[in-house]
Design a protein around this motif. Structure first.
Motif, mmCIF file in Angstrom:
data_model
loop_
_atom_site.group_PDB
_atom_site.id
_atom_site.type_symbol
_atom_site.label_atom_id
_atom_site.label_comp_id
_atom_site.label_asym_id
_atom_site.label_seq_id
_atom_site.Cartn_x
_atom_site.Cartn_y
_atom_site.Cartn_z
ATOM 1 N N VAL A 6 -4.396 1.996 9.819
ATOM 2 C CA VAL A 6 -5.163 3.818 9.198
ATOM 3 C C VAL A 6 -5.965 3.537 8.603
ATOM 4 C CG1 VAL A 6 -4.262 4.980 7.523
ATOM 5 C CG2 VAL A 6 -2.203 3.668 8.899
ATOM 6 N N GLU A 7 -7.009 4.442 8.646
ATOM 7 C CA GLU A 7 -8.464 4.460 7.835
ATOM 8 C C GLU A 7 -8.280 4.795 6.810
ATOM 9 O OE1 GLU A 7 -10.162 7.956 9.434
ATOM 10 O OE2 GLU A 7 -9.980 7.398 11.613
ATOM 11 N N GLY A 8 -8.686 3.798 5.992
ATOM 12 C CA GLY A 8 -8.923 3.720 4.261
ATOM 13 C C GLY A 8 -7.825 2.998 4.023
ATOM 14 N N VAL A 9 -6.864 2.097 4.416
ATOM 15 C CA VAL A 9 -5.272 1.824 4.261
ATOM 16 C C VAL A 9 -5.586 0.411 4.497
ATOM 17 C CG1 VAL A 9 -3.227 0.989 4.326
ATOM 18 C CG2 VAL A 9 -4.272 3.811 4.396
ATOM 19 N N ARG A 10 -5.424 -0.697 3.642
ATOM 20 C CA ARG A 10 -4.582 -2.311 3.522
ATOM 21 C C ARG A 10 -6.620 -2.504 4.114
ATOM 22 N NH1 ARG A 10 -3.070 -6.608 7.537
ATOM 23 N NH2 ARG A 10 -3.070 -8.196 6.615
ATOM 24 N N LYS A 11 -8.180 -2.370 3.751
ATOM 25 C CA LYS A 11 -8.961 -3.286 3.798
ATOM 26 C C LYS A 11 -9.034 -4.219 3.818
ATOM 27 C CE LYS A 11 -11.490 0.781 4.005
ATOM 28 N NZ LYS A 11 -12.693 0.833 4.814
ATOM 29 N N ILE A 12 -9.837 -5.244 4.621
ATOM 30 C CA ILE A 12 -9.519 -6.451 5.096
ATOM 31 C C ILE A 12 -11.202 -6.580 4.782
ATOM 32 C CG2 ILE A 12 -7.222 -6.469 5.181
ATOM 33 C CD1 ILE A 12 -8.237 -7.408 8.226
ATOM 34 N N LYS A 13 -11.479 -8.412 4.573
ATOM 35 C CA LYS A 13 -12.606 -8.697 4.598
ATOM 36 C C LYS A 13 -12.647 -9.940 6.103
ATOM 37 C CE LYS A 13 -14.486 -7.815 0.209
ATOM 38 N NZ LYS A 13 -15.259 -8.268 -1.630
ATOM 39 N N LYS A 14 -13.632 -9.644 6.476
ATOM 40 C CA LYS A 14 -14.458 -10.583 7.496
ATOM 41 C C LYS A 14 -15.604 -10.455 7.975
ATOM 42 C CE LYS A 14 -12.924 -10.814 12.383
ATOM 43 N NZ LYS A 14 -12.102 -9.856 13.870
ATOM 44 N N ALA A 15 -15.798 -11.835 7.514
ATOM 45 C CA ALA A 15 -17.076 -12.247 8.669
ATOM 46 C C ALA A 15 -17.859 -12.605 9.661
ATOM 47 C CB ALA A 15 -17.190 -14.229 8.154
ATOM 48 N N ILE A 16 -19.244 -12.015 9.786
ATOM 49 C CA ILE A 16 -19.346 -11.460 11.304
ATOM 50 C C ILE A 16 -20.538 -12.856 11.457
ATOM 51 C CG2 ILE A 16 -20.583 -9.750 12.540
ATOM 52 C CD1 ILE A 16 -17.352 -8.756 11.516
ATOM 53 N N LYS A 17 -20.448 -13.391 12.292
ATOM 54 C CA LYS A 17 -21.529 -14.422 13.079
ATOM 55 C C LYS A 17 -22.574 -13.640 13.483
ATOM 56 C CE LYS A 17 -21.535 -18.149 15.900
ATOM 57 N NZ LYS A 17 -20.650 -18.979 16.845
ATOM 58 N N ARG A 18 -23.466 -13.954 13.492
ATOM 59 C CA ARG A 18 -25.363 -13.326 13.473
ATOM 60 C C ARG A 18 -25.176 -13.412 15.532
ATOM 61 N NH1 ARG A 18 -30.715 -15.813 10.503
ATOM 62 N NH2 ARG A 18 -29.213 -15.907 8.302
ATOM 63 N N SER A 19 -25.490 -12.018 15.303
ATOM 64 C CA SER A 19 -25.843 -11.640 17.205
ATOM 65 C C SER A 19 -26.738 -10.717 16.987
ATOM 66 C CB SER A 19 -24.550 -10.945 17.640
ATOM 67 O OG SER A 19 -23.878 -9.560 16.851
ATOM 68 N N GLU A 20 -27.127 -9.831 17.850
ATOM 69 C CA GLU A 20 -28.486 -9.098 18.679
ATOM 70 C C GLU A 20 -27.900 -7.902 17.790
ATOM 71 O OE1 GLU A 20 -29.848 -8.269 22.034
ATOM 72 O OE2 GLU A 20 -29.741 -10.302 22.735
ATOM 73 N N ALA A 21 -26.738 -6.843 17.584
ATOM 74 C CA ALA A 21 -25.963 -5.978 17.189
ATOM 75 C C ALA A 21 -26.509 -6.622 15.287
ATOM 76 C CB ALA A 21 -24.334 -6.261 17.699
ATOM 77 N N HIS A 37 1.142 -0.956 -0.137
ATOM 78 C CA HIS A 37 -0.079 -0.178 0.150
ATOM 79 C C HIS A 37 0.901 1.318 -0.568
ATOM 80 C CE1 HIS A 37 -3.491 -2.809 0.758
ATOM 81 N NE2 HIS A 37 -2.913 -3.178 1.699
ATOM 82 N N LYS A 38 1.883 1.159 -0.187
ATOM 83 C CA LYS A 38 3.118 2.097 -0.374
ATOM 84 C C LYS A 38 2.313 3.653 -1.291
ATOM 85 C CE LYS A 38 7.564 3.065 -2.590
ATOM 86 N NZ LYS A 38 8.815 2.838 -2.721
ATOM 87 N N GLY A 39 2.348 4.940 -0.549
ATOM 88 C CA GLY A 39 2.070 5.635 -1.265
ATOM 89 C C GLY A 39 0.322 6.630 -0.006
ATOM 90 N N ALA A 40 -0.099 5.427 -0.394
ATOM 91 C CA ALA A 40 -1.729 5.695 0.594
ATOM 92 C C ALA A 40 -0.969 6.860 1.604
ATOM 93 C CB ALA A 40 -1.990 4.491 0.796
ATOM 94 N N THR A 41 -2.252 7.688 1.805
ATOM 95 C CA THR A 41 -2.084 7.924 3.122
ATOM 96 C C THR A 41 -3.705 7.881 3.886
ATOM 97 O OG1 THR A 41 -3.140 10.395 1.772
ATOM 98 C CG2 THR A 41 -0.382 10.205 1.998
ATOM 99 N N GLY A 42 -3.331 8.576 5.112
ATOM 100 C CA GLY A 42 -4.610 8.458 5.929
ATOM 101 C C GLY A 42 -4.591 8.981 7.654
ATOM 102 N N THR A 43 -5.463 8.674 8.176
ATOM 103 C CA THR A 43 -5.146 9.108 9.824
ATOM 104 C C THR A 43 -5.362 7.702 10.198
ATOM 105 O OG1 THR A 43 -7.063 11.135 9.117
ATOM 106 C CG2 THR A 43 -6.476 10.232 11.527
ATOM 107 N N VAL A 44 -4.300 7.487 11.580
ATOM 108 C CA VAL A 44 -4.055 6.658 12.542
ATOM 109 C C VAL A 44 -5.492 6.787 13.502
ATOM 110 C CG1 VAL A 44 -2.869 5.524 14.554
ATOM 111 C CG2 VAL A 44 -1.590 7.063 12.063
#
Length: 73
Positions: A36-51, A17-24
């Motif tokens: 860092v916000e907006g850098v290195r987006k990853i996908k994560k599976a979320i289990k069902r819950s009340e939230a 992600h060289k060259g990307a900028t953002g806020t810690v």
């Protein structure tokens, strides 16, 4: 002691992600990682819950090595 802290503007100076900028959004000094916000987006599976009644897959910001970021004025 980390050279950046929460709220600092940083630039990624190495890696895929060289060259990307953002806020810690968080610093983990024990693991030498920063998120860092907006850098290195990853996908994560979320289990069902009340939230999150539908569950599913969400995108979150992943950690970056502390040595790969530089504080920007």
């Amino acid at each position: 002691m980390a050279h950046v802290k929460k709220g600092d503007n940083v630039k990624v100076i190495a890696g895929a992600h060289k060259g990307a900028t953002g806020t810690v959004s968080s610093v983990n000094e024990a693991k030498q990682r920063v998120i860092v916000e907006g850098v290195r987006k990853i996908k994560k599976a979320i289990k069902r819950s009340e939230a999150t009644p539908d569950g599913g897959i969400v995108e979150i910001d992943g950690p970056i090595a502390l040595s790969n970021v530089k504080k920007v004025d």
